[in-house]
Design a protein around this motif. Structure first.
Motif, mmCIF file in Angstrom:
data_model
loop_
_atom_site.group_PDB
_atom_site.id
_atom_site.type_symbol
_atom_site.label_atom_id
_atom_site.label_comp_id
_atom_site.label_asym_id
_atom_site.label_seq_id
_atom_site.Cartn_x
_atom_site.Cartn_y
_atom_site.Cartn_z
ATOM 1 N N LEU A 15 -23.570 12.395 -41.258
ATOM 2 C CA LEU A 15 -22.153 12.340 -40.908
ATOM 3 C C LEU A 15 -21.941 12.639 -39.432
ATOM 4 N N PRO A 16 -20.886 12.083 -38.823
ATOM 5 C CA PRO A 16 -20.553 12.459 -37.444
ATOM 6 C C PRO A 16 -20.098 13.913 -37.379
ATOM 7 N N VAL A 17 -20.163 14.497 -36.180
ATOM 8 C CA VAL A 17 -19.882 15.921 -35.995
ATOM 9 C C VAL A 17 -18.507 16.302 -36.540
ATOM 10 N N LYS A 18 -17.509 15.472 -36.283
ATOM 11 C CA LYS A 18 -16.144 15.774 -36.733
ATOM 12 C C LYS A 18 -16.083 15.953 -38.244
ATOM 13 N N ASP A 19 -16.769 15.081 -38.971
ATOM 14 C CA ASP A 19 -16.771 15.178 -40.437
ATOM 15 C C ASP A 19 -17.629 16.346 -40.917
ATOM 16 N N LEU A 20 -18.710 16.642 -40.198
ATOM 17 C CA LEU A 20 -19.549 17.789 -40.557
ATOM 18 C C LEU A 20 -18.753 19.081 -40.494
ATOM 19 N N LEU A 21 -17.973 19.246 -39.437
ATOM 20 C CA LEU A 21 -17.195 20.471 -39.255
ATOM 21 C C LEU A 21 -16.153 20.655 -40.352
ATOM 22 N N LYS A 22 -15.655 19.547 -40.898
ATOM 23 C CA LYS A 22 -14.678 19.637 -41.990
ATOM 24 C C LYS A 22 -15.327 20.081 -43.296
ATOM 25 N N ARG A 23 -16.626 19.775 -43.454
ATOM 26 C CA ARG A 23 -17.301 20.021 -44.723
ATOM 27 C C ARG A 23 -18.000 21.379 -44.797
ATOM 28 N N ILE A 24 -18.183 22.059 -43.639
ATOM 29 C CA ILE A 24 -18.864 23.354 -43.679
ATOM 30 C C ILE A 24 -17.874 24.454 -44.061
ATOM 31 N N GLY A 25 -18.370 25.641 -44.342
ATOM 32 C CA GLY A 25 -17.492 26.760 -44.716
ATOM 33 C C GLY A 25 -18.194 27.899 -45.428
ATOM 34 N N PRO A 26 -18.997 27.620 -46.471
ATOM 35 C CA PRO A 26 -19.681 28.708 -47.186
ATOM 36 C C PRO A 26 -20.529 29.591 -46.272
ATOM 37 N N GLY A 27 -21.173 28.997 -45.276
ATOM 38 C CA GLY A 27 -21.979 29.786 -44.350
ATOM 39 C C GLY A 27 -21.151 30.756 -43.530
ATOM 40 N N LEU A 28 -19.935 30.352 -43.172
ATOM 41 C CA LEU A 28 -19.040 31.239 -42.421
ATOM 42 C C LEU A 28 -18.603 32.417 -43.287
ATOM 43 N N VAL A 29 -18.318 32.136 -44.561
ATOM 44 C CA VAL A 29 -17.956 33.226 -45.475
ATOM 45 C C VAL A 29 -19.125 34.192 -45.606
ATOM 46 N N ALA A 30 -20.349 33.648 -45.689
ATOM 47 C CA ALA A 30 -21.542 34.503 -45.770
ATOM 48 C C ALA A 30 -21.686 35.363 -44.512
ATOM 49 N N THR A 31 -21.320 34.823 -43.355
ATOM 50 C CA THR A 31 -21.349 35.614 -42.124
ATOM 51 C C THR A 31 -20.384 36.780 -42.208
ATOM 52 N N GLY A 32 -19.190 36.508 -42.751
ATOM 53 C CA GLY A 32 -18.205 37.572 -42.918
ATOM 54 C C GLY A 32 -18.719 38.706 -43.784
ATOM 55 N N ILE A 33 -19.542 38.368 -44.774
ATOM 56 C CA ILE A 33 -20.138 39.391 -45.643
ATOM 57 C C ILE A 33 -21.202 40.178 -44.885
ATOM 58 N N VAL A 34 -22.050 39.459 -44.169
ATOM 59 C CA VAL A 34 -23.195 40.075 -43.488
ATOM 60 C C VAL A 34 -22.747 41.042 -42.401
ATOM 61 N N ILE A 35 -21.800 40.614 -41.565
ATOM 62 C CA ILE A 35 -21.387 41.435 -40.417
ATOM 63 C C ILE A 35 -20.290 42.402 -40.849
ATOM 64 N N GLY A 36 -20.694 43.500 -41.445
ATOM 65 C CA GLY A 36 -19.777 44.580 -41.810
ATOM 66 C C GLY A 36 -20.019 45.790 -40.924
ATOM 67 N N PRO A 37 -19.348 46.892 -41.197
ATOM 68 C CA PRO A 37 -19.525 48.109 -40.398
ATOM 69 C C PRO A 37 -20.972 48.592 -40.346
ATOM 70 N N GLY A 38 -21.706 48.450 -41.449
ATOM 71 C CA GLY A 38 -23.098 48.879 -41.467
ATOM 72 C C GLY A 38 -23.955 48.053 -40.528
ATOM 73 N N ALA A 39 -23.718 46.727 -40.500
ATOM 74 C CA ALA A 39 -24.472 45.851 -39.608
ATOM 75 C C ALA A 39 -24.152 46.152 -38.149
ATOM 76 N N VAL A 40 -22.879 46.454 -37.859
ATOM 77 C CA VAL A 40 -22.481 46.809 -36.494
ATOM 78 C C VAL A 40 -23.203 48.076 -36.053
ATOM 79 N N THR A 41 -23.223 49.079 -36.937
ATOM 80 C CA THR A 41 -23.882 50.349 -36.613
ATOM 81 C C THR A 41 -25.379 50.163 -36.387
ATOM 82 N N THR A 42 -26.033 49.422 -37.290
ATOM 83 C CA THR A 42 -27.477 49.206 -37.165
ATOM 84 C C THR A 42 -27.819 48.478 -35.868
ATOM 85 N N SER A 43 -27.023 47.462 -35.515
ATOM 86 C CA SER A 43 -27.265 46.707 -34.281
ATOM 87 C C SER A 43 -27.114 47.600 -33.057
#
Length: 423
Positions: A15-43
């Motif tokens: 797919l072209p980039v424009k259509d790819l960006l419309k179809r992504i999302g689950p990975g961003l939600v997973a990022t929201g889970i990963v980067i919590g207060p504990g991850a900030v402290t550890t980093s």
């Protein structure tokens, strides 16, 4: 496979980039889970304690993060089922129940840390009591859970939180003068493990590249209505890449802030809110607000998605309907938040014992869930009709062996602490 059969995906166009960006999302939600207060402290601890020496850890995080996401996404397509449902089909209900319950317990305990982190962010920005601040944000979370089009709202809010975190942490990085690029380059290729750093380094990797993120992404992919073509047209790879890069951009910037500001002074932190206080002499009053927004974004996005993840994966383990708008998920999230609030407020924050139990539950869920995922990837019947995923199999095997090493190391540190709790 019969010679006359065509492997699925061989004729699917990217797919072209424009259509790819419309179809992504689950990975961003997973990022929201990963980067919590504990991850900030550890980093921040990595940068404060070891300077630039461990910046190279972003390399295995990229490798493992993409591998886990692509493996679980591929299996969701080839089996026609999200991960824990596929484990139930091929390995039975006991296996799926163990994985689902262990991940749920880890999420429940980590929710307490997310509550205190969200409250700390509200306190830094508005000066309100952290408990009142967290109650306000929990009310927003509950609104998202009980509103229509839950997935769409969660995805948009977490995307906003990620952007806030990136802007905030890079504003902080610029505010403290930026990195020493020479030292950064040396740290990126040094591959050294300073004495006493192994436990923190492994915690950092396991937090930022977790197989459980890939497991949950398969359920989010179902909400996103991904199909077979998305495995081959670039959608799933782009989604995994965006997830890993956003994690690395945020975690890497925090390590650098710790290396620039705290390491030369011999300072360390035990909670992310301390980072704001230590930056005040350099950045002035802006430090509290910038770090407040960063911490609020980290705590809120993780609180929003992590609690939901726990209920979805528990339901999957117990063979329940796990749609985000089902009563099981909605009211289960409500019960989890109420329980976490009572415990968190009673102890004045996220108790060490509960975080310890969360790490133990994760230490069970990650290698067990990862084992079944690896076995599924190597099964011939699961890959029938598709090109043999040789490269992915090798990458997943390497990553899983590393997970076992991390787990063994972590448990060797946890066991004395467990014994101390019951002494």
């Amino acid at each position: 496979m019969n010679k006359n059969q065509v492997e699925f995906g061989s004729d699917v166009k990217r797919l072209p980039v424009k259509d790819l960006l419309k179809r992504i999302g689950p990975g961003l939600v997973a990022t929201g889970i990963v980067i919590g207060p504990g991850a900030v402290t550890t980093s921040a601890m990595l940068g404060a304690d070891y300077g630039y020496a461990l910046i190279w850890l972003i390399i295995p995080i990229i490798f493992m993060g993409i591998t886990f996401m692509m493996t679980t996404n591929r299996l969701a397509i080839t089996t026609g089922l999200p991960t824990i449902h596929a484990i139930r089909k091929y390995f039975g209900p006991v296996a799926s129940t163990v994985v689902g319950c262990a991940v749920f317990l880890a999420c429940l305990f980590f929710t307490m840390g997310n509550i205190s982190g969200t409250g700390a962010g509200m306190n830094l920005i508005f000066g309100v009591n952290w408990k009142l601040g967290s109650v306000i944000m929990i009310a927003v979370v509950l609104y998202c859970y009980f509103a229509k089009n839950v997935y769409s709202k969660v995805e948009k809010i977490i995307t906003l939180c990620i952007l806030v975190m990136i802007v905030s942490f890079y504003a902080t990085l610029i505010g403290v003068g930026g990195p020493d690029w020479g030292e950064f380059g040396k740290g990126l290729v040094s591959f050294q493990v300073p004495e006493g750093s192994l436990a923190t380094a492994l915690a950092f990797i396991s937090t930022n590249a977790a197989v459980t993120s890939g497991i949950y992404a398969t359920y989010l992919g179902k909400e996103k209505k991904w199909n077979k073509e998305d495995l081959f047209n670039g959608v799933m790879f782009t989604d995994a890449l965006v997830h890993v890069l956003s994690v690395v951009l945020i975690s890497g910037s925090i390590i650098l802030v710790g290396a620039i500001v705290l390491h030369p002074q011999g300072l360390s932190i035990t909670a992310p809110a301390q980072l704001a206080e230590l930056l005040v002499p350099i950045m002035g009053g802006a430090a509290r607000f910038i770090m407040g927004f960063a911490l609020l974004g980290a705590g809120f996005s993780s609180l929003l998605a992590n609690t939901q993840r726990g209920m979805v994966l528990l339901g999957a383990g117990l063979d329940k309907d796990v749609g985000l708008e089902t009563k099981f998920v909605r009211f289960g999230c409500l019960a989890c938040l109420l329980f976490a609030m009572v415990v968190c407020y009673s102890y004045g924050g996220s108790p060490t014992q509960l975080i310890l139990m969360a790490n133990i539950a994760t230490s069970i869920a990650t290698p067990v869930g990862g084992l079944f995922i690896l076995l599924l990837l190597w099964r011939k019947d699961v890959n029938e009709g598709y090109k043999k995923p040789t490269a992915l199999r090798i990458c997943m095997t390497i990553s899983y062996v590393f997970v076992l090493i991390m787990t063994a190391s972590a448990l060797s540190g946890y066991l004395p602490k467990i014994a101390a709790l019951f002494a």
